[in-house]
Structure formats: structure tokens, C-alpha cells
Design a protein around this motif. Structure first.
Motif, short mmCIF file in Angstrom:
data_model
loop_
_atom_site.label_atom_id
_atom_site.label_comp_id
_atom_site.label_asym_id
_atom_site.label_seq_id
_atom_site.Cartn_x
_atom_site.Cartn_y
_atom_site.Cartn_z
N ASP A 96 -11.00 -12.71 -10.75
CA ASP A 96 -9.77 -11.59 -10.50
C ASP A 96 -8.74 -11.92 -11.51
O ASP A 96 -8.49 -13.23 -11.80
CB ASP A 96 -9.22 -11.83 -9.35
N ASP A 97 -8.14 -11.03 -12.33
CA ASP A 97 -7.28 -11.12 -13.25
C ASP A 97 -5.91 -11.47 -12.84
O ASP A 97 -4.97 -12.13 -13.29
CB ASP A 97 -7.24 -10.05 -14.34
N GLY A 98 -5.94 -10.90 -11.50
CA GLY A 98 -4.49 -11.36 -10.71
C GLY A 98 -3.75 -9.90 -11.03
O GLY A 98 -2.63 -9.81 -10.64
N LYS A 99 -4.13 -9.27 -12.15
CA LYS A 99 -3.24 -8.05 -12.30
C LYS A 99 -3.70 -6.77 -11.56
O LYS A 99 -4.96 -6.60 -11.44
CB LYS A 99 -3.54 -7.59 -13.70
N ALA A 100 -3.05 -6.07 -10.78
CA ALA A 100 -3.10 -5.17 -10.09
C ALA A 100 -3.29 -3.84 -11.13
O ALA A 100 -2.56 -3.58 -11.99
CB ALA A 100 -1.87 -4.49 -9.07
N LYS A 101 -4.44 -2.91 -10.89
CA LYS A 101 -4.76 -2.02 -11.61
C LYS A 101 -3.73 -0.56 -10.98
O LYS A 101 -3.41 -0.54 -10.06
CB LYS A 101 -6.35 -1.62 -11.45
N ALA A 102 -3.45 0.27 -11.99
CA ALA A 102 -2.63 1.27 -11.70
C ALA A 102 -3.66 2.14 -11.29
O ALA A 102 -4.40 2.75 -11.72
CB ALA A 102 -1.89 1.70 -12.90
N ILE A 103 -3.24 2.55 -9.92
CA ILE A 103 -4.36 3.61 -9.08
C ILE A 103 -3.32 4.73 -8.93
O ILE A 103 -2.04 4.62 -8.29
CB ILE A 103 -4.81 3.13 -7.94
N SER A 104 -3.88 5.95 -9.21
CA SER A 104 -3.16 7.14 -8.79
C SER A 104 -3.21 7.66 -7.49
O SER A 104 -3.94 7.13 -6.73
CB SER A 104 -3.70 8.48 -9.76
N LYS A 105 -2.35 8.58 -6.98
CA LYS A 105 -2.37 8.94 -5.82
C LYS A 105 -3.85 9.51 -5.23
O LYS A 105 -4.20 9.39 -3.93
CB LYS A 105 -1.18 10.04 -5.51
N GLU A 106 -4.28 10.41 -6.14
CA GLU A 106 -5.69 11.20 -5.87
C GLU A 106 -6.75 10.11 -5.65
O GLU A 106 -7.53 10.02 -4.81
CB GLU A 106 -6.13 11.95 -7.04
N GLU A 107 -6.77 8.70 -6.48
CA GLU A 107 -7.86 7.96 -6.31
C GLU A 107 -7.43 7.29 -5.01
O GLU A 107 -8.59 6.90 -4.10
CB GLU A 107 -7.56 6.85 -7.55
N VAL A 108 -6.19 7.01 -4.34
CA VAL A 108 -6.10 6.19 -3.29
C VAL A 108 -6.48 7.21 -2.06
O VAL A 108 -7.00 6.59 -1.43
CB VAL A 108 -4.42 5.89 -3.29
N GLN A 109 -6.45 8.61 -2.03
CA GLN A 109 -6.64 9.39 -1.00
C GLN A 109 -8.35 9.25 -1.11
O GLN A 109 -9.05 9.55 -0.15
CB GLN A 109 -6.32 10.80 -1.36
N ALA A 110 -9.03 9.34 -2.32
CA ALA A 110 -10.50 9.46 -2.29
C ALA A 110 -10.99 8.33 -1.76
O ALA A 110 -11.96 8.11 -0.99
CB ALA A 110 -10.76 9.57 -3.82
#
Length: 192
Positions: free
Chosen positions: A153-167
Motif C-alpha cells: 500500500d502506498d498509503g495514498k488514497a486514490k481519488a474516487i468519483s461519486k459514480e465509482e463509489v455508487q458502483a
């Protein structure tokens, strides 16, 4: 108890191509008759003729095969004699043979002196000496999944869009519904 009338079936005679009553008396009478005896004799005669013709055909095929093999052997012997006469004669033929052998041996070895896998000489096109996938140096090397290695784990949080969160939520909900539906089939729970 009531008894039901059952029809007596008919018996087919293969020799005479007719039906006869299916009782012992009718069968015996038919088989002792002259017509049935003649038909049996005819059938046996045709069977003998067919087997004799088949045997004759097999013998002819075996004879033809022997002739073909004999001709091939004679041709092979002629080729050996002509090859030996060219080899023993002095002149260009023996020199040509030596140069041909040298060319063949040079063509079947690569730069390292090891024989190539192809039997017909050098490869027909451009030969690539470097592997196609440089990250995979050894052929047949097990994957990281098979060795139970995980990515760090890089420790970095990936930027996730709202559509991806819903999916992702929809996918997780579907997985749980399927798991609940499949529980009885897995043998994990018994219903009494």
C-alpha cells in the motif's frame, strides 16, 4: 379377480420374411416346412460366397502391399548404390559433398555454437535475442499471486468519483444478496 384376454403376438421369420403365430406348434411346423428349409440353405450359401469374396479381397490387398514394399526396397537399394558411387569417385562430387556438409552444419548452429531447434537451417526471418517481456526474465516464473505476495500500500488514497463509489456499493450489495441466496446450497446451514 378378472382375467384379461391377451393377444398372442406374431413371430418374424428372418429367413422367409413372414410372420407366424407365436406358439411352439406353429413355429415347429414352419421350421420343418420345405420353404423354410430352402430359404435357410439359400442364406447359408450367400454367407459362404460373401466370406469367400471378402477373404479373396484381403489376400489381394496383402499381395499388393508386399509388391509395393518390394519396389520401395529395390528403389532404396538403387539410391544407396548411386550415392556410394558418387562418394567414391574423385572429383567435384566429393568436394561438393564436403562443402554441403559444412554449410549444413554451419546453418544448424547459432552464434554460440549450439544447435538451433529448427531442422531446416537458420530461422526464416529476423531473430530476436532479447525477451519480449523484459520484466519477466525467466520463462515459467510463478506470478506474485501464486507466491502469496501482495502489492504494498502506498498509503495514498486514490481519488474516487461519486459514480465509482455508487458502483462499488451496488456491487457489494449484489454480492451480499447472492451470498444469502446461495447459503442453502453450500451445505453450511441445515433446515429442520
Amino acid at each position: 379377480m378378472t382375467e384379461y384376454w391377451v393377444s398372442q403376438g406374431n413371430k418374424w421369420c428372418d429367413f422367409c420374411k413372414i410372420y407366424i403365430a407365436n406358439n411352439p406348434l406353429s413355429i415347429r411346423t414352419h421350421e420343418l416346412g420345405q420353404r423354410h428349409k430352402d430359404n435357410v440353405a439359400k442364406r447359408l450359401a450367400t454367407m459362404r460366397k460373401e466370406s469367400a469374396a471378402k477373404e479373396k479381397e484381403q489376400k489381394a490387398a496383402a499381395r499388393a502391399l508386399k509388391e509395393i514394399e518390394a519396389k520401395a526396397e529395390r528403389s532404396y537399394q538403387k539410391d544407396l548404390v548411386s550415392f556410394q558411387s558418387v562418394d567414391t569417385s574423385t572429383g567435384l562430387d566429393s568436394n561438393k559433398k564436403k562443402t554441403d556438409e559444412a554449410q549444413c552444419s554451419a546453418a544448424t548452429t547459432n552464434g554460440n555454437g549450439a544447435a538451433s531447434k529448427s531442422k531446416g537451417g537458420p530461422a526464416p526471418g529476423l531473430v530476436i535475442s532479447t525477451p519480449l517481456n523484459p520484466t519477466r526474465a525467466v520463462k515459467g516464473k510463478p506470478s506474485s499471486v501464486a507466491v502469496n505476495k501482495r502489492k504494498r500500500d502506498d498509503g495514498k488514497a486514490k481519488a474516487i468519483s461519486k459514480e465509482e463509489v455508487q458502483a462499488l456499493k451496488a456491487r457489494e450489495a449484489a454480492r451480499k444478496r447472492m451470498e444469502e441466496r446461495e447459503k442453502p446450497f453450500m451445505g453450511l446451514y441445515k433446515s429442520y
